[in-house]
Motif scaffolding. Structure first.
Motif, PDB file in Angstrom:
ATOM      1  N   SER A  83       0.902  -0.996   0.092  1.00  0.00           N
ATOM      2  CA  SER A  83       0.027  -0.034  -0.135  1.00  0.00           C
ATOM      3  C   SER A  83       0.854   1.158  -0.023  1.00  0.00           C
ATOM      4  O   SER A  83       1.956   1.205   0.539  1.00  0.00           O
ATOM      5  N   THR A  84       0.265   2.197  -0.618  1.00  0.00           N
ATOM      6  CA  THR A  84       0.836   3.484  -0.407  1.00  0.00           C
ATOM      7  C   THR A  84      -0.310   4.697  -0.055  1.00  0.00           C
ATOM      8  O   THR A  84      -1.350   4.697  -0.614  1.00  0.00           O
ATOM      9  N   VAL A  85       0.082   5.312   0.957  1.00  0.00           N
ATOM     10  CA  VAL A  85      -0.859   6.195   1.669  1.00  0.00           C
ATOM     11  C   VAL A  85      -0.261   7.624   1.825  1.00  0.00           C
ATOM     12  O   VAL A  85       0.859   7.482   2.484  1.00  0.00           O
ATOM     13  N   VAL A  86      -0.807   8.656   1.536  1.00  0.00           N
ATOM     14  CA  VAL A  86      -0.433   9.979   1.643  1.00  0.00           C
ATOM     15  C   VAL A  86      -0.310  10.053   3.422  1.00  0.00           C
ATOM     16  O   VAL A  86      -1.452  10.097   3.872  1.00  0.00           O
ATOM     17  N   ASN A  87       0.812  10.564   3.934  1.00  0.00           N
ATOM     18  CA  ASN A  87       0.957  10.790   5.219  1.00  0.00           C
ATOM     19  C   ASN A  87       0.061  12.298   5.421  1.00  0.00           C
ATOM     20  O   ASN A  87       0.079  12.835   4.793  1.00  0.00           O
ATOM     21  N   LEU A  88      -0.736  12.025   6.672  1.00  0.00           N
ATOM     22  CA  LEU A  88      -1.305  13.111   7.322  1.00  0.00           C
ATOM     23  C   LEU A  88      -0.768  13.779   8.337  1.00  0.00           C
ATOM     24  O   LEU A  88      -0.290  12.824   9.182  1.00  0.00           O
ATOM     25  N   GLU A  89      -0.588  15.428   8.748  1.00  0.00           N
ATOM     26  CA  GLU A  89      -0.340  15.901   9.603  1.00  0.00           C
ATOM     27  C   GLU A  89      -1.313  16.329  10.587  1.00  0.00           C
ATOM     28  O   GLU A  89      -2.227  17.082  10.007  1.00  0.00           O
ATOM     29  N   ILE A  90      -1.577  15.595  11.717  1.00  0.00           N
ATOM     30  CA  ILE A  90      -2.801  16.019  12.543  1.00  0.00           C
ATOM     31  C   ILE A  90      -2.324  16.775  13.845  1.00  0.00           C
ATOM     32  O   ILE A  90      -1.644  16.136  14.491  1.00  0.00           O
ATOM     33  N   THR A  91      -2.700  18.103  13.977  1.00  0.00           N
ATOM     34  CA  THR A  91      -2.368  19.016  15.274  1.00  0.00           C
ATOM     35  C   THR A  91      -3.721  19.333  15.903  1.00  0.00           C
ATOM     36  O   THR A  91      -4.649  19.850  15.369  1.00  0.00           O
ATOM     37  N   THR A  92      -3.822  18.991  17.221  1.00  0.00           N
ATOM     38  CA  THR A  92      -4.623  19.312  18.053  1.00  0.00           C
ATOM     39  C   THR A  92      -4.457  21.043  18.236  1.00  0.00           C
ATOM     40  O   THR A  92      -3.674  21.536  18.444  1.00  0.00           O
ATOM     41  N   ILE A  93      -5.960  21.689  18.091  1.00  0.00           N
ATOM     42  CA  ILE A  93      -5.927  23.165  18.215  1.00  0.00           C
ATOM     43  C   ILE A  93      -6.434  23.390  19.504  1.00  0.00           C
ATOM     44  O   ILE A  93      -5.630  23.653  20.531  1.00  0.00           O
ATOM     45  N   THR A  94      -7.837  23.312  19.673  1.00  0.00           N
ATOM     46  CA  THR A  94      -8.402  23.570  21.081  1.00  0.00           C
ATOM     47  C   THR A  94     -10.017  23.199  20.883  1.00  0.00           C
ATOM     48  O   THR A  94     -10.418  23.265  19.640  1.00  0.00           O
ATOM     49  N   GLY A  95     -10.604  22.838  21.856  1.00  0.00           N
ATOM     50  CA  GLY A  95     -12.074  22.585  22.044  1.00  0.00           C
ATOM     51  C   GLY A  95     -12.811  21.436  20.812  1.00  0.00           C
ATOM     52  O   GLY A  95     -13.524  21.884  20.088  1.00  0.00           O
ATOM     53  N   GLY A  96     -11.892  20.311  20.915  1.00  0.00           N
ATOM     54  CA  GLY A  96     -12.300  19.447  19.647  1.00  0.00           C
ATOM     55  C   GLY A  96     -11.770  19.846  18.136  1.00  0.00           C
ATOM     56  O   GLY A  96     -12.443  19.010  17.393  1.00  0.00           O
ATOM     57  N   LEU A  97     -11.243  20.774  18.059  1.00  0.00           N
ATOM     58  CA  LEU A  97     -10.923  21.097  16.659  1.00  0.00           C
ATOM     59  C   LEU A  97      -9.409  20.645  16.329  1.00  0.00           C
ATOM     60  O   LEU A  97      -8.431  20.739  17.377  1.00  0.00           O
ATOM     61  N   PHE A  98      -8.964  20.297  15.253  1.00  0.00           N
ATOM     62  CA  PHE A  98      -7.851  19.843  14.506  1.00  0.00           C
ATOM     63  C   PHE A  98      -7.228  20.356  13.329  1.00  0.00           C
ATOM     64  O   PHE A  98      -8.085  20.641  12.454  1.00  0.00           O
ATOM     65  N   ASP A  99      -6.217  20.759  13.310  1.00  0.00           N
ATOM     66  CA  ASP A  99      -5.386  21.117  12.137  1.00  0.00           C
ATOM     67  C   ASP A  99      -5.050  19.827  11.188  1.00  0.00           C
ATOM     68  O   ASP A  99      -4.331  19.144  11.908  1.00  0.00           O
ATOM     69  N   ILE A 100      -5.588  19.342  10.089  1.00  0.00           N
ATOM     70  CA  ILE A 100      -5.315  18.334   9.476  1.00  0.00           C
ATOM     71  C   ILE A 100      -4.591  18.580   8.043  1.00  0.00           C
ATOM     72  O   ILE A 100      -5.708  19.456   7.198  1.00  0.00           O
ATOM     73  N   ARG A 101      -3.581  18.273   7.530  1.00  0.00           N
ATOM     74  CA  ARG A 101      -3.102  18.433   6.372  1.00  0.00           C
ATOM     75  C   ARG A 101      -2.267  17.316   5.676  1.00  0.00           C
ATOM     76  O   ARG A 101      -1.677  16.629   6.401  1.00  0.00           O
ATOM     77  N   CYS A 102      -2.027  17.401   4.303  1.00  0.00           N
ATOM     78  CA  CYS A 102      -1.433  16.415   3.875  1.00  0.00           C
ATOM     79  C   CYS A 102       0.014  16.754   3.905  1.00  0.00           C
ATOM     80  O   CYS A 102       0.503  17.927   3.809  1.00  0.00           O
ATOM     81  N   SER A 103       0.786  15.844   4.126  1.00  0.00           N
ATOM     82  CA  SER A 103       2.300  15.945   4.284  1.00  0.00           C
ATOM     83  C   SER A 103       2.810  15.753   2.800  1.00  0.00           C
ATOM     84  O   SER A 103       2.408  15.250   2.006  1.00  0.00           O
ATOM     85  N   ASN A 104       4.229  15.857   2.711  1.00  0.00           N
ATOM     86  CA  ASN A 104       4.865  15.833   1.375  1.00  0.00           C
ATOM     87  C   ASN A 104       5.395  14.361   1.290  1.00  0.00           C
ATOM     88  O   ASN A 104       6.082  14.029   0.234  1.00  0.00           O
ATOM     89  N   THR A 105       4.981  13.504   2.214  1.00  0.00           N
ATOM     90  CA  THR A 105       5.453  12.347   2.151  1.00  0.00           C
ATOM     91  C   THR A 105       4.171  11.010   1.945  1.00  0.00           C
ATOM     92  O   THR A 105       3.319  11.400   2.603  1.00  0.00           O
ATOM     93  N   SER A 106       4.512   9.962   1.839  1.00  0.00           N
ATOM     94  CA  SER A 106       3.689   9.041   1.716  1.00  0.00           C
ATOM     95  C   SER A 106       4.171   7.620   2.451  1.00  0.00           C
ATOM     96  O   SER A 106       5.407   7.620   2.734  1.00  0.00           O
ATOM     97  N   ASN A 107       3.365   6.944   2.881  1.00  0.00           N
ATOM     98  CA  ASN A 107       3.911   5.716   3.911  1.00  0.00           C
ATOM     99  C   ASN A 107       3.530   4.501   2.981  1.00  0.00           C
ATOM    100  O   ASN A 107       2.643   4.263   2.478  1.00  0.00           O
ATOM    101  N   ASN A 108       4.542   3.733   2.572  1.00  0.00           N
ATOM    102  CA  ASN A 108       4.575   2.612   1.842  1.00  0.00           C
ATOM    103  C   ASN A 108       4.783   1.333   2.813  1.00  0.00           C
ATOM    104  O   ASN A 108       5.601   1.281   3.689  1.00  0.00           O
ATOM    105  N   SER A 109       3.789   0.308   2.615  1.00  0.00           N
ATOM    106  CA  SER A 109       3.788  -0.723   3.592  1.00  0.00           C
ATOM    107  C   SER A 109       3.579  -2.073   2.639  1.00  0.00           C
ATOM    108  O   SER A 109       3.062  -1.984   1.715  1.00  0.00           O
ATOM    109  N   SER A 110       4.059  -3.067   3.298  1.00  0.00           N
ATOM    110  CA  SER A 110       3.699  -4.597   2.691  1.00  0.00           C
ATOM    111  C   SER A 110       3.853  -5.779   3.390  1.00  0.00           C
ATOM    112  O   SER A 110       4.316  -5.315   4.646  1.00  0.00           O
ATOM    113  N   GLY A 111       3.229  -6.664   3.229  1.00  0.00           N
ATOM    114  CA  GLY A 111       3.244  -7.828   3.797  1.00  0.00           C
ATOM    115  C   GLY A 111       2.500  -8.900   3.118  1.00  0.00           C
ATOM    116  O   GLY A 111       2.519  -8.935   2.065  1.00  0.00           O
TER     117      GLY A 111
END
Length: 157
Positions: A83-111
């Motif tokens: 699999s190849t999935v774009v990594n996400l950057e998730i940062t807690t803001i406050t009050g149940g809000l989050f900043d969610i962005r795509c990173s410039n990297t992907s996660n490659n896995s296999s099995g």
């Protein structure tokens, strides 16, 4: 003659009892061809819903808010997967809000994988990921709140 009359119902009962043996509980082996192929990430669900792109609409599916969030799962007929999935950057803001962005990297896995009882098991070293197969969709439900994910859904290409 009396013994035969008693013996016949006993023999019939034994045959009926044998027909209901414990192999009825044997696992159902599914057709592996149903899962072999390329699958695209169709949903990446979160809780609580967020308005990631700032359009005023909160949603549970990150993919409707972030077109850059993509993923592909390849199930091979030789029992391996990747699999190849774009990594996400998730940062807690406050009050149940989050900043969610795509990173410039992907996660490659296999099995390796196994498919039984409409459940696809993906093995990544000592980690197991379970996906339920239904109508050409694979769903992994973890029910985690942010910064984790509730579920991910793949659809076959």
């Amino acid at each position: 003659m009396k013994k035969i009359k008693v013996l016949i119902p006993l023999i019939v009962f034994m045959f009926i009892f044998q027909a209901c043996s414990s192999d009825d509980n044997a696992p159902v082996v599914d057709n592996n061809d149903a899962v072999v192929g390329t699958w695209d990430l169709a949903e990446l669900n979160i809780n609580p819903p967020q308005d990631i792109n700032g359009d005023g609409n909160s949603t549970s599916n990150i993919l409707t808010e972030l077109p850059c969030a993509t993923g592909t799962l390849e199930i091979n007929s030789d029992g391996t997967w990747s699999s190849t999935v774009v990594n996400l950057e998730i940062t807690t803001i406050t009050g149940g809000l989050f900043d969610i962005r795509c990173s410039n990297t992907s996660n490659n896995s296999s099995g390796v994988w196994q498919f039984q009882n409409s459940q696809l098991s993906l093995f990544l070293n000592s980690t197991l990921f379970l996906y339920n197969f239904n109508d050409n969709r694979l769903t992994n439900t973890t029910n985690e709140d942010l910064p984790g994910f509730m579920s991910e859904v793949y659809e076959k290409q």
